[in-house]
Design a protein around this motif. Sequence first.
Motif, PDB file in Angstrom:
ATOM      1  N   ARG A 247      24.870   2.199  48.977  1.00  0.00           N
ATOM      2  CA  ARG A 247      25.843   2.334  50.075  1.00  0.00           C
ATOM      3  C   ARG A 247      25.624   3.621  50.869  1.00  0.00           C
ATOM      4  O   ARG A 247      25.720   3.639  52.096  1.00  0.00           O
ATOM      5  CB  ARG A 247      27.271   2.284  49.494  1.00  0.00           C
ATOM      6  CG  ARG A 247      28.359   2.216  50.530  1.00  0.00           C
ATOM      7  CD  ARG A 247      29.718   1.972  49.890  1.00  0.00           C
ATOM      8  NE  ARG A 247      29.828   0.634  49.324  1.00  0.00           N
ATOM      9  CZ  ARG A 247      30.021  -0.466  50.031  1.00  0.00           C
ATOM     10  NH1 ARG A 247      30.132  -0.397  51.338  1.00  0.00           N
ATOM     11  NH2 ARG A 247      30.108  -1.644  49.462  1.00  0.00           N
ATOM     12  N   ASP A 248      25.303   4.705  50.155  1.00  0.00           N
ATOM     13  CA  ASP A 248      25.128   5.994  50.843  1.00  0.00           C
ATOM     14  C   ASP A 248      24.020   5.917  51.888  1.00  0.00           C
ATOM     15  O   ASP A 248      24.082   6.565  52.922  1.00  0.00           O
ATOM     16  CB  ASP A 248      24.756   7.096  49.839  1.00  0.00           C
ATOM     17  CG  ASP A 248      25.932   7.424  48.943  1.00  0.00           C
ATOM     18  OD1 ASP A 248      27.065   7.065  49.323  1.00  0.00           O
ATOM     19  OD2 ASP A 248      25.701   7.997  47.859  1.00  0.00           O
ATOM     20  N   ARG A 249      22.985   5.131  51.587  1.00  0.00           N
ATOM     21  CA  ARG A 249      21.847   5.050  52.510  1.00  0.00           C
ATOM     22  C   ARG A 249      21.847   3.745  53.297  1.00  0.00           C
ATOM     23  O   ARG A 249      20.883   3.442  54.004  1.00  0.00           O
ATOM     24  CB  ARG A 249      20.539   5.241  51.748  1.00  0.00           C
ATOM     25  CG  ARG A 249      20.581   6.566  50.959  1.00  0.00           C
ATOM     26  CD  ARG A 249      19.300   6.869  50.273  1.00  0.00           C
ATOM     27  NE  ARG A 249      18.293   7.299  51.228  1.00  0.00           N
ATOM     28  CZ  ARG A 249      17.138   7.855  50.885  1.00  0.00           C
ATOM     29  NH1 ARG A 249      16.873   8.055  49.620  1.00  0.00           N
ATOM     30  NH2 ARG A 249      16.269   8.203  51.797  1.00  0.00           N
ATOM     31  N   ALA A 250      22.925   2.973  53.164  1.00  0.00           N
ATOM     32  CA  ALA A 250      23.085   1.698  53.881  1.00  0.00           C
ATOM     33  C   ALA A 250      21.832   0.832  53.768  1.00  0.00           C
ATOM     34  O   ALA A 250      21.282   0.374  54.763  1.00  0.00           O
ATOM     35  CB  ALA A 250      23.446   1.947  55.351  1.00  0.00           C
ATOM     36  N   ARG A 251      21.422   0.625  52.503  1.00  0.00           N
ATOM     37  CA  ARG A 251      20.231  -0.210  52.345  1.00  0.00           C
ATOM     38  C   ARG A 251      20.266  -0.986  51.028  1.00  0.00           C
ATOM     39  O   ARG A 251      20.824  -0.520  50.033  1.00  0.00           O
ATOM     40  CB  ARG A 251      18.962   0.650  52.400  1.00  0.00           C
ATOM     41  CG  ARG A 251      18.782   1.556  51.199  1.00  0.00           C
ATOM     42  CD  ARG A 251      17.581   2.471  51.407  1.00  0.00           C
ATOM     43  NE  ARG A 251      17.166   3.101  50.170  1.00  0.00           N
ATOM     44  CZ  ARG A 251      16.280   4.089  50.095  1.00  0.00           C
ATOM     45  NH1 ARG A 251      15.731   4.568  51.205  1.00  0.00           N
ATOM     46  NH2 ARG A 251      15.930   4.603  48.940  1.00  0.00           N
ATOM     47  N   ILE A 252      19.677  -2.164  51.095  1.00  0.00           N
ATOM     48  CA  ILE A 252      19.416  -2.920  49.871  1.00  0.00           C
ATOM     49  C   ILE A 252      18.104  -2.390  49.314  1.00  0.00           C
ATOM     50  O   ILE A 252      17.149  -2.175  50.068  1.00  0.00           O
ATOM     51  CB  ILE A 252      19.278  -4.432  50.173  1.00  0.00           C
ATOM     52  CG1 ILE A 252      20.634  -5.069  50.461  1.00  0.00           C
ATOM     53  CG2 ILE A 252      18.578  -5.158  49.031  1.00  0.00           C
ATOM     54  CD1 ILE A 252      21.466  -5.373  49.215  1.00  0.00           C
ATOM     55  N   GLU A 253      18.068  -2.185  48.011  1.00  0.00           N
ATOM     56  CA  GLU A 253      16.807  -1.795  47.379  1.00  0.00           C
ATOM     57  C   GLU A 253      16.395  -2.881  46.399  1.00  0.00           C
ATOM     58  O   GLU A 253      17.241  -3.409  45.674  1.00  0.00           O
ATOM     59  CB  GLU A 253      16.985  -0.483  46.596  1.00  0.00           C
ATOM     60  CG  GLU A 253      17.270   0.708  47.476  1.00  0.00           C
ATOM     61  CD  GLU A 253      17.535   1.978  46.660  1.00  0.00           C
ATOM     62  OE1 GLU A 253      17.424   1.917  45.407  1.00  0.00           O
ATOM     63  OE2 GLU A 253      17.857   3.004  47.273  1.00  0.00           O
ATOM     64  N   MET A 254      15.125  -3.221  46.414  1.00  0.00           N
ATOM     65  CA  MET A 254      14.611  -4.131  45.400  1.00  0.00           C
ATOM     66  C   MET A 254      13.795  -3.310  44.422  1.00  0.00           C
ATOM     67  O   MET A 254      13.003  -2.444  44.825  1.00  0.00           O
ATOM     68  CB  MET A 254      13.732  -5.215  46.025  1.00  0.00           C
ATOM     69  CG  MET A 254      14.519  -6.133  46.946  1.00  0.00           C
ATOM     70  SD  MET A 254      13.924  -7.829  47.023  1.00  0.00           S
ATOM     71  CE  MET A 254      12.192  -7.650  47.306  1.00  0.00           C
ATOM     72  N   HIS A 255      14.010  -3.600  43.142  1.00  0.00           N
ATOM     73  CA  HIS A 255      13.286  -2.903  42.084  1.00  0.00           C
ATOM     74  C   HIS A 255      12.697  -3.914  41.112  1.00  0.00           C
ATOM     75  O   HIS A 255      13.194  -5.041  41.006  1.00  0.00           O
ATOM     76  CB  HIS A 255      14.238  -1.988  41.293  1.00  0.00           C
ATOM     77  CG  HIS A 255      14.765  -0.819  42.071  1.00  0.00           C
ATOM     78  ND1 HIS A 255      14.286   0.461  41.900  1.00  0.00           N
ATOM     79  CD2 HIS A 255      15.725  -0.729  43.030  1.00  0.00           C
ATOM     80  CE1 HIS A 255      14.931   1.297  42.709  1.00  0.00           C
ATOM     81  NE2 HIS A 255      15.818   0.589  43.409  1.00  0.00           N
ATOM     82  N   GLY A 276      14.058   0.090  30.942  1.00  0.00           N
ATOM     83  CA  GLY A 276      15.041   0.155  32.040  1.00  0.00           C
ATOM     84  C   GLY A 276      14.548   0.933  33.258  1.00  0.00           C
ATOM     85  O   GLY A 276      15.205   0.947  34.294  1.00  0.00           O
ATOM     86  N   GLU A 277      13.407   1.580  33.116  1.00  0.00           N
ATOM     87  CA  GLU A 277      12.857   2.316  34.271  1.00  0.00           C
ATOM     88  C   GLU A 277      12.352   1.318  35.321  1.00  0.00           C
ATOM     89  O   GLU A 277      11.911   0.220  34.988  1.00  0.00           O
ATOM     90  CB  GLU A 277      11.687   3.206  33.792  1.00  0.00           C
ATOM     91  CG  GLU A 277      11.244   4.180  34.852  1.00  0.00           C
ATOM     92  CD  GLU A 277      10.175   5.145  34.338  1.00  0.00           C
ATOM     93  OE1 GLU A 277       9.885   5.177  33.121  1.00  0.00           O
ATOM     94  OE2 GLU A 277       9.619   5.865  35.203  1.00  0.00           O
ATOM     95  N   THR A 278      12.409   1.730  36.592  1.00  0.00           N
ATOM     96  CA  THR A 278      12.090   0.748  37.644  1.00  0.00           C
ATOM     97  C   THR A 278      10.947   1.205  38.551  1.00  0.00           C
ATOM     98  O   THR A 278      10.675   2.399  38.690  1.00  0.00           O
ATOM     99  CB  THR A 278      13.321   0.481  38.547  1.00  0.00           C
ATOM    100  OG1 THR A 278      13.543   1.621  39.402  1.00  0.00           O
ATOM    101  CG2 THR A 278      14.563   0.188  37.750  1.00  0.00           C
ATOM    102  N   ILE A 279      10.335   0.200  39.184  1.00  0.00           N
ATOM    103  CA  ILE A 279       9.440   0.441  40.326  1.00  0.00           C
ATOM    104  C   ILE A 279      10.231   0.010  41.560  1.00  0.00           C
ATOM    105  O   ILE A 279      10.685  -1.152  41.628  1.00  0.00           O
ATOM    106  CB  ILE A 279       8.149  -0.407  40.249  1.00  0.00           C
ATOM    107  CG1 ILE A 279       7.459  -0.268  38.896  1.00  0.00           C
ATOM    108  CG2 ILE A 279       7.206  -0.041  41.393  1.00  0.00           C
ATOM    109  CD1 ILE A 279       6.255  -1.225  38.726  1.00  0.00           C
ATOM    110  N   HIS A 280      10.408   0.931  42.486  1.00  0.00           N
ATOM    111  CA  HIS A 280      11.126   0.607  43.734  1.00  0.00           C
ATOM    112  C   HIS A 280      10.111  -0.084  44.661  1.00  0.00           C
ATOM    113  O   HIS A 280       9.118   0.526  45.057  1.00  0.00           O
ATOM    114  CB  HIS A 280      11.651   1.911  44.329  1.00  0.00           C
ATOM    115  CG  HIS A 280      12.415   1.752  45.599  1.00  0.00           C
ATOM    116  ND1 HIS A 280      12.801   2.806  46.366  1.00  0.00           N
ATOM    117  CD2 HIS A 280      12.856   0.650  46.258  1.00  0.00           C
ATOM    118  CE1 HIS A 280      13.450   2.379  47.425  1.00  0.00           C
ATOM    119  NE2 HIS A 280      13.484   1.069  47.386  1.00  0.00           N
ATOM    120  N   THR A 281      10.366  -1.343  44.984  1.00  0.00           N
ATOM    121  CA  THR A 281       9.369  -2.119  45.734  1.00  0.00           C
ATOM    122  C   THR A 281       9.742  -2.336  47.197  1.00  0.00           C
ATOM    123  O   THR A 281       8.867  -2.617  48.017  1.00  0.00           O
ATOM    124  CB  THR A 281       9.140  -3.486  45.059  1.00  0.00           C
ATOM    125  OG1 THR A 281      10.411  -4.102  44.856  1.00  0.00           O
ATOM    126  CG2 THR A 281       8.411  -3.337  43.738  1.00  0.00           C
TER     127      THR A 281
END
Length: 322
Positions: A247-255, A276-281
């Motif tokens: 919400r802070d960056r007004a974006r959907i993130e896919m991981h 549980g660690e992610t790759i932000h794609t």
Amino acid sequence: MTDSAFAHDRIALATETDAFERDIIEGLSRRQKTIPSRYFYDDAGSELFEKITELSEYYPTRVETSILLRHAAEITDGIADDGILVELGSGSSSKTEILLDAAPCLAAYVAIDVSPGALAEAALRIRTRYPTLEVRPVHSDFMQSIPVPHDLARHRKLGFFPGSTIGNFEHDQAVKFLNDLRHAFSNGDRLIIGTDMIKDEDVLLRAYDDSAGVTAAFNLNLLARINQTYGRTFDLDTFRHRAVFNRDRARIEMHLVSTEAQVIRFRGHIFRFDRGETIHTESSHKYTLESFRELARRAGWHPRSTWTDDKALFSVHELVIG
Ligand SMILES: C[S@@+](CC[C@H](N)C(=O)[O-])C[C@H]1O[C@@H](n2cnc3c(N)ncnc32)[C@H](O)[C@@H]1O
């Protein structure tokens, strides 16, 4: 295809494979592991993206198409007789036909995309449906350069950048890209650009995490592409798709979430994953009408018209130079 065209394609492929390798190593070395979203679009990824656009949850394609259909006459009004349409990230060129139907006077259509399969298929279809139109597919990464063919450079240009692809850029990258595009164009040229709007979180999350799992398959295809290109690197069963609204960056993130602690070996490098660690794609930034206009102004474009739907889900902006 001629021998020299084959040679050119082999060089392009080698360069692309090197850049992919560099970006994977650089991205997986970061604290928040990441891989740039443009690598989603190999042939399988482009096909999966087309399936996403058909999902009921994925409103952007449906709503943007309806806006373009409703306002096609205004959007194409004033196009010069020998004007050209330059589309960025053209993919299947489906929305393009709306503009081509409304502006039969166009002299040429330049389609720029990083996905060769999607580009070739779309060019064939557009050539068949519009036999008098000159169609120029250009296989290129538009973040590196915006290659408008030299012989078409003097024509009045209508840029077209639909699909909210601009949303995949960080704000500074978006400003740089729009600024580069302005320099590739001339005074009086225009850009029609689609941006997704800030809205209810549930609607957004459903669009990026559909019930049929198509978006999950699209996201995981990135790891499948790495395995195909460089040999088995990732076990796809140990990663799963996650979409979150930042919400802070007004974006959907896919991981892509690692479901276990593991070590990945890639081209002599070792990357450790905690469980549980992610790759932000991918990031998909959402805008208000004014926040996008402001971004366009920062890149030297003048916002002119804006069209949206009655629920304010999606917007299409007309930007002008000069
Ligand atoms: C979100 S899809 C949009 C496709 C289509 N324009 C639409 O509106 O449905 C993004 C498109 O941009 C292309 N693309 C992504 N990054 C790119 C890059 N850096 N250079 C060129 N094309 C890119 C992809 O191959 C894909 O076709």
